[in-house]
Motif scaffolding. Structure first.
Motif: not given
Length: 902
Positions: A90-94, A99-104, A315-324, A377-383
């Motif tokens: 969980m931590g390494i994925m964030l 996601v952590a950088e966006d939070l900061l 959703y953070r790695l997927f830059e396209t707005n459509k279906h993000r 679906w999200s896992g496929w994106r991160t892959f």
């Protein structure tokens, strides 16, 4: 000689660690080297491989190693360790998905205009990042790369900026969910078992009784308990850090200036803040909240965190707005649907009994499939995007493997340490210190603090804790909980990681900080936060309720909470109800008198007489409470005088026991060498040395026995007499209130089940169709008695759920047995079956008649029940109310001295 090899073991470990050898191999390597040399020297010089071991030998050590390995990987009871890879993932994925950088960035924009706001944002984000990762190095490095340039760019003081990052990074040691807390919980669970054995042996030696009362048992720790116990101290540290930054920014504006936001505070700003802040906060709250509320175990909460991190990374790695955000919305929607369906339907497939239940299960299955599909679906994106999933999985595997290999190596090292008598030496050293538990505790904490300069938290948790924790937990004078000890150790480890010049956090930051930030800046900045951590450690030490309250409250309000009759709850329960008696005695007495005034003539003797007697017992409660208070006051007054003498005698008894153990070990070793080894000059010298030691120990034992205080026997007898009187008084009170309430409970239950009993009347009457001749069904039953027997069993099963009808059930049972016997040539007797059945009907009619008339008493008896069930009847309630649970949890959160029981 065993001390020589013990020193060799420690020397090998120090040399291997200081030389940079991997910890995972340094720990078991040191143990194997020392054990092998000891066994070889014993074989060469004494003819016995186990000659130079204080206890056991190399074969027993190897057996212990195998046992430790199996317990680590195969015991179901230790499945808490499964949570480690989940939380690491969980931590390494964030982190990798930014996601952590966006939070900061979002927090900096939100709080930046406040003096010190950027620093406060870093602490806040550092706490969240620490909560997701739990790995010190990863957190400090990430915060150093993300936030240090931003603070320096906005003219923050270099020491202050460095201190904020180091301190925020170390929060991962204490803020749940934390890997260090999981490992500490695992180690402390074993330590609690050992401490329980030590305390039981101490109790047996002091009292001569073989069984220790449950009220004197040691409170162990689970990972969930550790998470809840560490939550408040972690928040206190975060609050102290933020307060310090705010005060510094106020007193020295140039050290932490405000950072104005260049953009507009419009709808777009709110959207950016919300999308950066709400999902990670929701994930943290979901993980911790599911544990605190008892919805999920630690392992299940870890799975929730890992799945949530995959969705957010997708959703953070997927830059396209459509279906993000489509997978995120599907996940949230399906999760809400599952919760609604869970509240509205019984989703257990085994319990499907109607079309409605089937529809609920189908809908839930569809929602679960949608939930799983969104995660996939999200896992496929991160892959697919930047191979993020592969990198996260690789780092998770490396970190998890490191942790588990260190656990195995530490178990081997600990077994070797015990084999050379190190644990016994540590116990004798700690118990021999003046000042009792707190001196021992301070020494242990100082050692852990110093070890934090050189060892990572995992090595400290798995090497030091198993050795010292049983000794500290077994002490009845402090009577600490394993959760409190674990949180204190976690805070201590966290403090040591900041201390110059060896603090790990300082090294990690130095590796990523720009050249203009000097090492002295980092050291200077860390000093203030070390002071704040020591303040937090002191607060937690002096107020154990900050740690113990949340685990106690969660335990007492959970579905699996123990009933109030539990022996471990009695001290706090009686404190509460005795106070209620003192405040409400008049109203309780009036309520008893009002209930007694009712006409109970409609009740059969078996209920009327116990109920009337229960009013006398209820009235007698106040006299018994007064007696308990008197004898408790006498015991407390004498305890003040007796306690110093008892403490001296306990110390002397431990000294005698230590000498006796050394004498036994020396005699055992002498017998083994003289029996197994050939007589040589070396063995003869060793035997002579052992005989001298045995003689000296015998003389020391006699000398110690001579200094037993002359008034000990008399004083001890007086205390035991007073303690027995107090126990008997409390026992009499408990028997009295239980009997007073039990009769009321029985009467209310029987009367209240009148309608349920009436519903059985028709099935009972219908049995005539299968038993009495003249009915078509009876003819079939005569041909096949099993038909009638099954019908009787069906009625019996309905009666089994009701109270006060033993005679009716007995008649039915006789009727059934009349139709079926054990002998092969048994002939069913339908006449006897019919007679018993008719008797059962007559009894049922009588029962229904009096219960129907007795319903007029229900209102008054229920009012009486409501008046006494929180005091006189509290012990017999199925569970505590929320208010009671909170009070009892607060009471149990304090550490109570029980040393006079030993």
């Amino acid at each position: 000689m065993e001390l020589v090899f013990l020193g060799l073991l420690i020397l090998l470990m120090i040399v291997s660690l200081s030389s940079g050898f991997p910890v995972a191999f340094a720990l078991p390597g040191s143990a194997i080297g020392a054990i092998g040399l000891a066994a070889l020297c014993g074989y060469l010089f004494a003819g016995d491989p186990g000659a130079y071991f204080a206890q056991d030998g190399p074969v027993q050590w190897l057996t212990a190693g195998v046992t430790n390995f199996r317990s680590l990987y195969w015991q179901v009871e230790r499945d808490t360790l499964i949570a480690i890879p989940l939380f690491v993932f969980m931590g390494i994925m964030l982190q990798r998905s930014k996601v952590a950088e966006d939070l900061l960035v979002a927090m900096a924009q939100l709080f930046g205009p406040v003096p010190g706001g950027l620093g406060i944002s870093v602490v806040f984000v550092g706490a969240l990042l620490a909560a997701t990762t739990g790995i010190l190095g990863a957190t400090v490095i990430a915060m150093g790369l993300i936030s240090l340039p931003a603070m320096l760019r906005n003219n923050y003081s270099k020491p202050l900026a460095s201190g904020i990052i180091c301190a925020s990074g170390t929060l991962g040691q204490i803020i749940p969910p934390s890997i260090v807390l999981i490992i500490l919980a695992d180690q402390l669970a074993n330590a609690a078992d050992q401490a329980r054995t030590l305390r039981t042996a101490d109790y047996k030696e002091a009292t001569g009784e073989f069984t220790m009362p449950a009220a004197l048992d040691i409170t162990s720790a689970s990972a969930g308990d550790m998470f809840m116990g560490a939550l408040v101290p972690g928040l206190i540290l975060v609050g102290l850090y933020m307060l310090y930054i705010l005060i510094t920014a106020t007193l020295k504006p140039g050290a932490a200036p405000p950072v104005p936001y260049a953009g507009k505070y419009d709808r777009q700003f709110v959207y950016k803040i919300g999308i950066a802040l709400i999902p990670p906060l929701s994930l943290i709250f979901a993980v911790l909240g599911s544990i605190v509320t008892g919805i999920a175990t630690v392992n299940q909460a870890g799975a929730i965190g890992a799945a949530g991190a995959i969705v957010m990374g997708g959703y953070r790695l997927f830059e396209t707005n459509k279906h993000r955000y489509t997978p995120l919305l599907i996940t949230i929607g399906s999760g809400l649907i599952i919760l609604v369906l869970h509240k509205s339907f019984d989703l257990n497939i085994k319990n499907i009994s109607s079309q409605r239940d089937l529809i609920g299960v189908i809908l839930a299955a569809a929602a679960v499939l949608a939930f799983i599909g969104a995660i996939v679906w999200s896992g496929w994106r991160t892959f697919k995007i930047n191979d993020t999933l592969v990198g996260v999985m690789s780092d998770t595997a490396k970190t998890t493997s490191m942790v588990f290999i260190i656990l195995i190596g530490a178990a081997m090292l600990t077994a070797a340490f015990r084999g050379f008598g190190g644990e016994q030496l540590v116990r004798e050293f700690l118990t021999g210190l003046p000042g009792g538990f707190w001196t021992q505790f301070i020494v242990v904490m100082a050692v852990i603090f110093l070890l934090g300069f050189f060892l990572d938290f995992i090595e400290i948790a798995v090497v030091v804790v198993p050795i010292v924790a049983p000794i500290l937990l077994a002490d009845p004078a402090a009577n600490i909980t394993a959760v409190w000890l674990g949180v204190m150790i976690g805070l201590n480890i966290q403090t040591s990681f900041l201390t110059p010049p060896f603090g790990f956090a300082l090294f990690y930051l130095r590796g990523v900080a720009p050249i203009k930030v000097k090492t002295t800046h980092i050291y200077k900045g860390a000093v203030a936060f070390i002071g704040l951590q020591l303040v937090g450690l002191t607060i937690t030490g002096f107020f154990p309720g900050l740690v113990n309250y949340m685990p106690n409250r969660t335990f007492l309000t959970a579905e699996t909470a123990p009933p109030p009759v539990n022996p471990k709850l009695q001290f706090c329960i009686e404190n509460r109800v005795f106070s209620e008696y003192a405040n409400d005695e008049t109203s309780i007495r009036n309520r008893i008198a009002r209930a007694r005034a009712n006409d109970f003539s409609v009740l059969p003797d078996q209920y009327r007489q116990p109920l009337i007697a229960s009013f006398d017992l209820a009235e007698n409660t106040f006299d018994l409470v007064a007696h308990v208070n008197v004898v408790a006051a006498e015991l407390a007054a004498y305890s003040i005088e007796f306690k110093p003498l008892h403490a001296d005698m306990r110390e002397l008894r431990h000294q005698l026991k230590s000498i006796h153990n050394l004498l036994q070990a020396a005699q055992k070793k002498h017998d083994r060498i003289s029996r197994n080894a050939a007589t040589t000059r070396a063995t003869r010298a060793q035997l002579d040395s052992l005989e001298t030691s045995i003689f000296n120990l015998q003389q020391e034992l006699k000398a110690a026995e001579q200094i037993i205080p002359s008034n000990w026997e008399e004083a001890s007898a007086t205390y035991k007499q007073l303690a027995t009187a107090e126990k008997n008084a409390r026992r009499a009170y408990r028997r009295n209130v239980d009997a007073a309430y039990q009769s009321l409970q029985n009467t209310l239950l029987v009367i209240g089940q009148g309608n349920d009993l009436a519903r059985v009347e028709t099935p009972l009457l219908d049995l005539r169709l299968h038993i009495e001749p003249g009915h078509i069904e009876a003819a079939a039953s005569i041909e096949n008695p099993e038909l009638a027997i099954e019908k009787i069993k069906s009625v019996e099963s309905q009666l089994n759920e009701l109270a006060g009808i033993a005679e009716i059930k007995s008649k039915l049972s006789k009727s059934r047995r009349a139709l079926k016997g054990d002998a092969p040539d048994f002939t069913p007797d339908f006449n006897d079956a019919k007679e018993f059945h008719r008797e059962a009907i007559d009894l049922l009619n009588l029962e229904l008649a009096w219960r129907s008339r007795a319903t007029a008493l229900l209102d008054e008896l229920n009012q009486y029940d409501n008046a006494i069930k929180t005091n006189i009847g509290l012990r017999l309630q199925p569970r505590l109310t929320q208010s009671q649970a909170k009070d009892i949890a607060a009471c149990q959160s304090a550490h109570r001295d029980i040393s006079l029981e030993f």
